[in-house]
Design an enzyme around this catalytic site. Structure first.
Site, PDB file in Angstrom:
ATOM      1  N   ARG A   1       0.823  -1.236   0.000  1.00  0.00           N
ATOM      2  CA  ARG A   1       0.000   0.000   0.000  1.00  0.00           C
ATOM      3  C   ARG A   1       0.845   1.269   0.000  1.00  0.00           C
ATOM      4  O   ARG A   1       0.390   2.330   0.407  1.00  0.00           O
ATOM      5  CB  ARG A   1      -0.972   0.020   1.179  1.00  0.00           C
TER       6      ARG A   1
ATOM      7  N   LYS B   1       2.535  11.310 -11.173  1.00  0.00           N
ATOM      8  CA  LYS B   1       1.650  10.423 -11.926  1.00  0.00           C
ATOM      9  C   LYS B   1       2.376   9.112 -12.174  1.00  0.00           C
ATOM     10  O   LYS B   1       3.520   9.119 -12.644  1.00  0.00           O
ATOM     11  CB  LYS B   1       1.281  11.040 -13.283  1.00  0.00           C
TER      12      LYS B   1
ATOM     13  N   GLU C   1       8.325  18.893 -25.144  1.00  0.00           N
ATOM     14  CA  GLU C   1       7.592  19.142 -23.888  1.00  0.00           C
ATOM     15  C   GLU C   1       8.005  20.483 -23.267  1.00  0.00           C
ATOM     16  O   GLU C   1       7.197  21.152 -22.629  1.00  0.00           O
ATOM     17  CB  GLU C   1       7.803  17.996 -22.888  1.00  0.00           C
TER      18      GLU C   1
ATOM     19  N   LYS D   1       6.411  23.303 -14.285  1.00  0.00           N
ATOM     20  CA  LYS D   1       5.636  22.088 -14.019  1.00  0.00           C
ATOM     21  C   LYS D   1       5.359  21.968 -12.522  1.00  0.00           C
ATOM     22  O   LYS D   1       4.250  21.607 -12.105  1.00  0.00           O
ATOM     23  CB  LYS D   1       6.382  20.859 -14.549  1.00  0.00           C
TER      24      LYS D   1
ATOM     25  N   GLU E   1      -5.046  16.925 -10.995  1.00  0.00           N
ATOM     26  CA  GLU E   1      -5.593  17.260 -12.315  1.00  0.00           C
ATOM     27  C   GLU E   1      -7.105  17.504 -12.301  1.00  0.00           C
ATOM     28  O   GLU E   1      -7.860  16.906 -13.073  1.00  0.00           O
ATOM     29  CB  GLU E   1      -5.241  16.162 -13.333  1.00  0.00           C
TER      30      GLU E   1
ATOM     31  N   ARG F   1      -3.884  21.596 -14.103  1.00  0.00           N
ATOM     32  CA  ARG F   1      -2.919  20.600 -14.600  1.00  0.00           C
ATOM     33  C   ARG F   1      -3.249  20.138 -16.023  1.00  0.00           C
ATOM     34  O   ARG F   1      -2.391  19.648 -16.744  1.00  0.00           O
ATOM     35  CB  ARG F   1      -2.837  19.415 -13.627  1.00  0.00           C
TER      36      ARG F   1
ATOM     37  N   ASN G   1      -1.735  19.030 -21.038  1.00  0.00           N
ATOM     38  CA  ASN G   1      -2.200  18.207 -22.165  1.00  0.00           C
ATOM     39  C   ASN G   1      -2.189  18.969 -23.482  1.00  0.00           C
ATOM     40  O   ASN G   1      -2.640  18.440 -24.505  1.00  0.00           O
ATOM     41  CB  ASN G   1      -3.626  17.693 -21.898  1.00  0.00           C
TER      42      ASN G   1
ATOM     43  N   HIS H   1      -1.527  17.181 -26.590  1.00  0.00           N
ATOM     44  CA  HIS H   1      -1.587  15.742 -26.311  1.00  0.00           C
ATOM     45  C   HIS H   1      -2.854  15.067 -26.850  1.00  0.00           C
ATOM     46  O   HIS H   1      -2.842  13.872 -27.090  1.00  0.00           O
ATOM     47  CB  HIS H   1      -1.470  15.483 -24.811  1.00  0.00           C
TER      48      HIS H   1
ATOM     49  N   HIS I   1      -1.974  12.134 -28.995  1.00  0.00           N
ATOM     50  CA  HIS I   1      -2.219  10.725 -28.655  1.00  0.00           C
ATOM     51  C   HIS I   1      -2.871  10.003 -29.823  1.00  0.00           C
ATOM     52  O   HIS I   1      -2.594   8.829 -30.064  1.00  0.00           O
ATOM     53  CB  HIS I   1      -3.084  10.603 -27.398  1.00  0.00           C
TER      54      HIS I   1
ATOM     55  N   HIS J   1       6.500   9.860 -28.851  1.00  0.00           N
ATOM     56  CA  HIS J   1       5.534  10.683 -28.109  1.00  0.00           C
ATOM     57  C   HIS J   1       5.776  12.192 -28.314  1.00  0.00           C
ATOM     58  O   HIS J   1       4.856  12.933 -28.668  1.00  0.00           O
ATOM     59  CB  HIS J   1       5.600  10.332 -26.626  1.00  0.00           C
TER      60      HIS J   1
HETATM   61  N1  GLY Z   1       2.448  14.729 -18.078  1.00  0.00           N
HETATM   62  C1  GLY Z   1       1.277  15.389 -17.690  1.00  0.00           C
HETATM   63  C2  GLY Z   1       1.138  15.556 -16.218  1.00  0.00           C
HETATM   64  O1  GLY Z   1       2.062  15.297 -15.471  1.00  0.00           O
HETATM   65  O2  GLY Z   1       0.085  15.923 -15.773  1.00  0.00           O
END
Ligand code: GLY
Length: 338
Positions: free
Chosen positions: A113, A135, A177, A215, A225, A229, A233, A236, A240, A250
């Site tokens: 956990r 993430k 990015e 960031k 998000e 956040r 995207n 993206h 995608h 990517h």
């Molecule tokens: N790569 C997008 C984020 O970290 O939200």
């Protein structure tokens, strides 16, 4: 330099420093059992440097590439930790790109956990994006990041020296990015990139730090998000879709995906910067099966009903969100690539 990410009890520092990898055991608490997760594309010397500083270490090395980001590989990491008697006080360290970081982070989030996780991103893309913000995920049946968790690292080392072994194409993906976040949020950083470029820039460390600071700011404001956040995207949604149908990387897909989301003046500036970083700014033989790209884009997990939230740019340094239908996305796409 140290960039703090302020998230209450989940706060941590990102150390950006040439040669910092040598100091991993000073920066991270490795005086315990350490599961090092890396991939076949990462030079052995990088994870050996981390291993040298651990009390006890074991390595999980998987095949490089997104195809490895599977539930099975995630289970393999957990199984190894269980068989080697890892306790809740032990930790996981990722040494590699976004795939290693996502998978290692997810294993750290789930094993007993949750155990401590550290990240040593070794690609420019993971240094400026995926290593910041917690993430973690694996893919399922070709759907990216569909099983995952937010699990912040306890620390991140960004050592720009490791980029020396990165291929130019992978480097360019990281540049995409950086361009993305600067275009949306930092006019000054974007203008600096326009002027001095990213590849070959002697002050690359400062460019990386600029992107990481942005960031970190986004993540501090919106860890899970729920709002801001989503700006990350930018490029993206269509990216995608393009990624699902082409063999492009990517970052290359994000580069292409940004263009239909921009007003005309901004688009020309972004195109020029992408070209300078050896990134694609168009398809050589016209649009790549637009119907399939749009259908794949609409399958993104961020779609809500028959609309998907897109990030739009009319000016460098300021963005807006717009819920777009499939028809709207097709219109945007064909305007640029049709
Ligand atoms: N790569 C997008 C984020 O970290 O939200």
């Amino acid at each position: 330099m140290v960039i703090p990410v302020g998230l209450g009890k989940n706060s941590y520092d990102i150390v950006i420093e040439r040669g910092a990898l040598e100091r991993a055991s000073e920066i991270f608490d490795l005086d315990r059992k350490v599961m090092i997760v890396t991939d076949s594309g990462v030079p052995e010397k990088y994870y050996c440097r981390v291993a040298a500083g651990c009390r006890v270490s074991t390595a999980g090395i998987f095949q490089a590439g997104e195809a490895s980001k599977t539930p099975q590989n995630f289970l393999n990491i957990c199984t190894k930790m269980m068989r080697e008697g890892f306790s809740r006080k032990d930790c996981v360290v990722a040494v590699g790109g976004g795939v290693a970081g996502d998978m290692a982070g997810f294993a750290a989030a789930c094993y007993m956990r949750g155990v401590d996780f550290y990240n040593v991103p070794t690609t420019l893309l993971s240094q400026v994006d995926s290593s910041v913000g917690g993430k973690t995920a694996v893919d399922l049946d070709g759907v990216k990041n569909i099983i995952g968790a937010f699990h912040q690292p306890k620390g991140v080392i960004i050592d720009p020296d490791v980029l020396e072994t990165l291929s130019p194409r992978q480097f360019a993906c990281g540049a995409a990015e950086i361009i993305k976040i600067a275009a949306c949020m930092d006019k000054e950083l974007f203008e600096r990139i326009e002027r001095d470029g990213i590849v070959g820039n002697p002050n690359l460390d400062e460019i990386i730090a600029g992107a990481v600071r942005l960031k970190a700011k986004v993540v501090e404001e919106d860890e899970k998000e729920a709002g801001l956040r989503r700006v990350l995207n930018f490029g993206h949604t269509l990216g995608h879709g393009i990624e699902a149908l082409t063999g492009l990387y990517h970052g290359e897909c994000v580069a292409l995906g940004m263009l239909p989301m921009c007003g005309e003046g901004v688009r020309d500036r972004i195109k020029a910067v992408l070209t300078g970083e050896h990134l694609p700014a168009g398809f050589s033989e016209g649009a790549f099966e637009p119907e399939k790209v749009i259908a794949a884009a609409m399958h993104d997990k961020k779609a809500e009903g028959d609309k998907i939230v897109t990030v739009r740019l009319e000016d460098i340094g300021s963005f807006s969100f717009e819920a777009a239908s499939e028809e709207q996305l097709m219109k945007d796409y064909l305007e640029v690539f049709g």
